[in-house]
Design a protein around this motif. Sequence first.
Motif, PDB file in Angstrom:
ATOM      1  N   PRO A 130      57.509  53.458  64.650  1.00 26.24           N
ATOM      2  CA  PRO A 130      58.842  52.917  64.957  1.00 26.24           C
ATOM      3  C   PRO A 130      59.911  54.003  65.010  1.00 26.24           C
ATOM      4  O   PRO A 130      60.886  53.991  64.261  1.00 26.24           O
ATOM      5  CB  PRO A 130      59.075  51.938  63.805  1.00 26.24           C
ATOM      6  N   LEU A 131      59.710  54.973  65.916  1.00 27.61           N
ATOM      7  CA  LEU A 131      60.652  56.071  66.083  1.00 27.61           C
ATOM      8  C   LEU A 131      60.999  56.189  67.564  1.00 27.61           C
ATOM      9  O   LEU A 131      60.096  56.168  68.413  1.00 27.61           O
ATOM     10  CB  LEU A 131      60.044  57.392  65.601  1.00 27.61           C
ATOM     11  N   PRO A 132      62.262  56.314  67.885  1.00 31.05           N
ATOM     12  CA  PRO A 132      62.630  56.417  69.298  1.00 31.05           C
ATOM     13  C   PRO A 132      62.043  57.668  69.936  1.00 31.05           C
ATOM     14  O   PRO A 132      62.007  58.736  69.323  1.00 31.05           O
ATOM     15  CB  PRO A 132      64.164  56.458  69.264  1.00 31.05           C
ATOM     16  N   LEU A 133      61.564  57.528  71.152  1.00 30.76           N
ATOM     17  CA  LEU A 133      61.065  58.610  71.998  1.00 30.76           C
ATOM     18  C   LEU A 133      59.760  59.228  71.507  1.00 30.76           C
ATOM     19  O   LEU A 133      58.815  59.401  72.272  1.00 30.76           O
ATOM     20  CB  LEU A 133      62.129  59.709  72.160  1.00 30.76           C
ATOM     21  N   GLY A 153      57.724  58.151  68.939  1.00 28.89           N
ATOM     22  CA  GLY A 153      56.831  57.298  68.158  1.00 28.89           C
ATOM     23  C   GLY A 153      55.397  57.280  68.648  1.00 28.89           C
ATOM     24  O   GLY A 153      54.456  57.357  67.850  1.00 28.89           O
ATOM     25  N   ARG A 154      55.195  57.170  69.955  1.00 31.08           N
ATOM     26  CA  ARG A 154      53.824  57.119  70.479  1.00 31.08           C
ATOM     27  C   ARG A 154      53.127  58.461  70.328  1.00 31.08           C
ATOM     28  O   ARG A 154      51.951  58.523  69.937  1.00 31.08           O
ATOM     29  CB  ARG A 154      53.837  56.685  71.943  1.00 31.08           C
TER      30      ARG A 154
END
Length: 213
Positions: A91-94, A96-97
């Motif tokens: 759940p982290l912007p940009l 995260g994946r």
Amino acid sequence: MNGPEVLRFAANLYRIPVEGGYFLVDAGLPWEARRLLSLLQEPPKLLFLTHHHLDHAGGARALWERFRVSVLAHPQEWAYLTKRKPRPPLPLPLLGRALANLGPAIPEEALAPAEEGMEIFGFRVVHLPGHTLGQVGLFREGVLLAGDALRGRGLPPRFINEDHALARRTVRKILELGVKRVYLGHGGPLSGEEVAAIARRLGVTQVATYPWT
């Protein structure tokens, strides 16, 4: 049984003594592998992965390369472990994946199944889904190694559980095992009374119907 030896990494790893040696539960982050290997004077009998998340499984490839040790995990986790399928993003912007999928893949030839009811050195494999759908633990003589089925005095946050409703029902399953002590992936162990208190707070103390029964 005596309590397992805790190896404190980003997640708790456990060294379990057995006749003729020991086996490991979980393997830490990929960049912790060198430190983990430095602690292991003899090769483990096997590596048991509770689930596919990077802080629990990231060091597995290094252990396999050093020792050619069998890596036991629930088959529902294999696609993530081999990187045939990307892990769900953090759940982290940009980032995260990308962060969720750091670390090397485990070769499928290294993997062996760990499924409900199997016996491993006197422990019974228990399916504990919710945090991930293939999360598993080990149970013997009232002691459960539970991965991330519980965290602190409750569940892991909803946003990192693959199925939060299922994770709640898994707490009831843990309670029904008759646990005396539960060893977690993060934080100190819980008593059976503490697990019962968690179940009461979550409202899952009534007999439940599980998808795995």
